[in-house]
Scaffold this active site. Structure first.
Site, PDB file in Angstrom:
ATOM      1  N   TYR A 202      30.571  40.559  45.134  1.00 53.04           N
ATOM      2  CA  TYR A 202      30.346  41.685  45.704  1.00 53.04           C
ATOM      3  C   TYR A 202      30.521  42.970  44.395  1.00 53.04           C
ATOM      4  CZ  TYR A 202      30.774  45.263  49.168  1.00 53.04           C
ATOM      5  OH  TYR A 202      30.820  46.680  50.165  1.00 53.04           O
ATOM      6  N   SER A 283      33.268  34.456  45.963  1.00 52.25           N
ATOM      7  CA  SER A 283      33.601  35.589  46.922  1.00 52.25           C
ATOM      8  C   SER A 283      32.440  35.886  47.554  1.00 52.25           C
ATOM      9  CB  SER A 283      34.143  36.833  45.884  1.00 52.25           C
ATOM     10  OG  SER A 283      34.546  37.778  46.500  1.00 52.25           O
ATOM     11  N   GLN A 284      31.627  37.072  47.475  1.00 45.50           N
ATOM     12  CA  GLN A 284      30.359  37.319  47.922  1.00 45.50           C
ATOM     13  C   GLN A 284      29.550  36.146  47.805  1.00 45.50           C
ATOM     14  OE1 GLN A 284      27.961  41.162  48.659  1.00 45.50           O
ATOM     15  NE2 GLN A 284      27.527  40.091  46.695  1.00 45.50           N
ATOM     16  N   HIS A 399      42.314  35.737  43.459  1.00 45.42           N
ATOM     17  CA  HIS A 399      41.050  35.680  44.122  1.00 45.42           C
ATOM     18  C   HIS A 399      40.176  35.250  42.761  1.00 45.42           C
ATOM     19  CE1 HIS A 399      37.785  36.978  46.271  1.00 45.42           C
ATOM     20  NE2 HIS A 399      37.085  37.618  45.255  1.00 45.42           N
TER      21      HIS A 399
END
Length: 418
Positions: A202, A283-284, A399
């Protein structure tokens, strides 16, 4: 098929946090993940920062991963200190169900030292909740995409190219004639090569591909509409909020179609072995990796390796962490959307509703301490997969994943399916 499970742990690794007069540490015994038939065992180590002996009082709680979860363990403990020597407090909690739990340790009113643990993650249940017309919804988007010409361009970047591969900046058209782009590493030597697509995180930033690092592979760094090199064409502002009230115009309808258009582009290259196209993303990009494998009607991906995936199990996701839930709910309020309408709209894009459509092998990586895409949401999609799959948990990672382990593991996984 039984899933393959792997955990990574440094012998000296631990989490630590400072409090008022005490510092806390905890080593990841059993990597902080247990089967439901096993007895969890934790060791909290406290050290008096004043160096003075005596007593100290700490409070230890364990609750579910949601903010409204009940507390399953709650004890206040008096510890004895011998100068600066640490004092250790063992815990053997009884935790009722498969899932993820937050352990918090604090001294008086100080900021708590917290970390996540897991029980039988493969048994975390997040049942799909798709709308009755979800297949028609995506079939229409795919049909619209097919009417858009690729119109691909490739421009070499000589200063980034090497002896074995050249680097190109590539652009092409996707749904709604939006511009999508990426960086391509293409072998110089004639022949057919396997390809890896890297889907972007993202609002991330491009990175340099080593031109000669994987000389026998095509590598492509994908950038979705409005992000990375496509920002000059950005008309979306905050991507996750764009047209939240209309699924047919929502940002990720186009974003997911961009993942398929990228496969179209890679497939169009004469150097691509079209039977060996793989995909990875974090992630995205992890959500995009899942979406591409699920939505591609031709099932052109051979195997995929998403990690710390975004956009999964929205209702629980927003109850566990604040971002992007807070801004999404605020936008929904501004638009006059009820909670029911919000989650109905998002259900078309929820990865947990798409993973049952995936037919290729999957390797998933996740960070047990992830504050952005929490473990529960990773396994929401993963546990709905019906294909061959395996996962790796990095107990100390937030993350991210441990790339020193993940990168060779992912490469080995792809090599296995060549």
């Amino acid at each position: 098929m039984k899933n393959s499970i792997a955990f990574i742990l440094s012998a000296i690794a631990f989490l630590s946090c400072g409090a008022k007069n005490l510092t806390f540490e905890s080593h990841p015994v059993n990597n902080w993940v247990w089967d439901k038939s096993e007895q969890p065992e934790l060791f909290i180590q406290a050290r008096n920062t004043t160096g003075v002996g005596g007593e100290g009082t700490i409070k230890v709680t364990i609750r579910g991963d949601r903010e409204d979860s009940p507390i399953y363990f709650n004890e206040t403990v008096n510890l004895q200190f011998n100068g600066s020597e640490p004092s250790t407090y063992p815990i053997k909690p009884s935790l009722p169900n498969p899932g993820f739990y937050k352990v918090s340790v604090s001294e008086e009113e100080s900021e708590p030292f917290s970390f996540n643990i897991g029980i039988s993650p493969e048994e975390v249940i997040s049942a799909p909740d798709p709308q009755p017309d979800i297949k028609e919804f995506w079939a229409k988007a795919i049909e619209e995409l097919s009417s858009v010409p690729l119109n691909a361009t490739m421009v070499e970047i000589p200063e980034k190219s090497g002896e074995k591969r050249k680097i190109y900046f590539c652009q092409y058209l996707s749904l709604d004639n939006d511009t999508v782009s990426g960086y391509l590493a293409l072998p110089v030597k004639e022949g057919k090569y396997p390809a890896i697509i890297y889907y972007n995180g993202y609002n991330g930033q491009p990175w340099d591909i080593d031109p000669d690092g994987m000389a026998d592979w095509i590598e492509f760094q994908h950038w979705v509409r409005g992000q990375g090199p496509n920002k000059p064409y950005n008309r979306y502002d905050e991507y996750a909020l764009y047209n939240l009230d209309d699924p047919t115009q929502y940002y990720y309808r186009g974003g997911y179609m961009d993942t398929l258009r990228t496969i179209d582009f890679i497939e169009s290259l004469p150097q691509t072995d079209t039977d060996l196209i793989f995909a990875e993303g974090g992630s995205q990009g992890g959500a995009f990796t899942f979406a591409a494998a699920a939505l591609d009607p031709k099932k052109r991906l051979k195997a995929i390796a998403p990690y710390i995936p975004f956009l999964s199990d929205f209702q629980d996701y927003f109850a566990i962490v604040n971002w992007p839930g807070d801004m999404v709910r605020e936008k929904a309020k501004d638009l006059g959307l009820s909670e029911e309408e919000l989650y109905r709209n998002l259900s078309y894009f929820d990865i947990k509703n798409l993973t049952p459509w995936i037919e290729v092998p999957v390797l998933m990586g996740m960070g047990l301490q992830d504050p952005t895409c929490p473990p529960h949401t990773n396994f929401a999609g993963y546990n709905n997969l019906k294909t061959e799959k395996e996962y790796v948990i990095y107990p100390l990672c937030g993350h991210t994943v441990d790339y020193s382990d993940w990168n060779p593991r992912r490469k080995q996984f792809f090599e296995k399916w060549k």
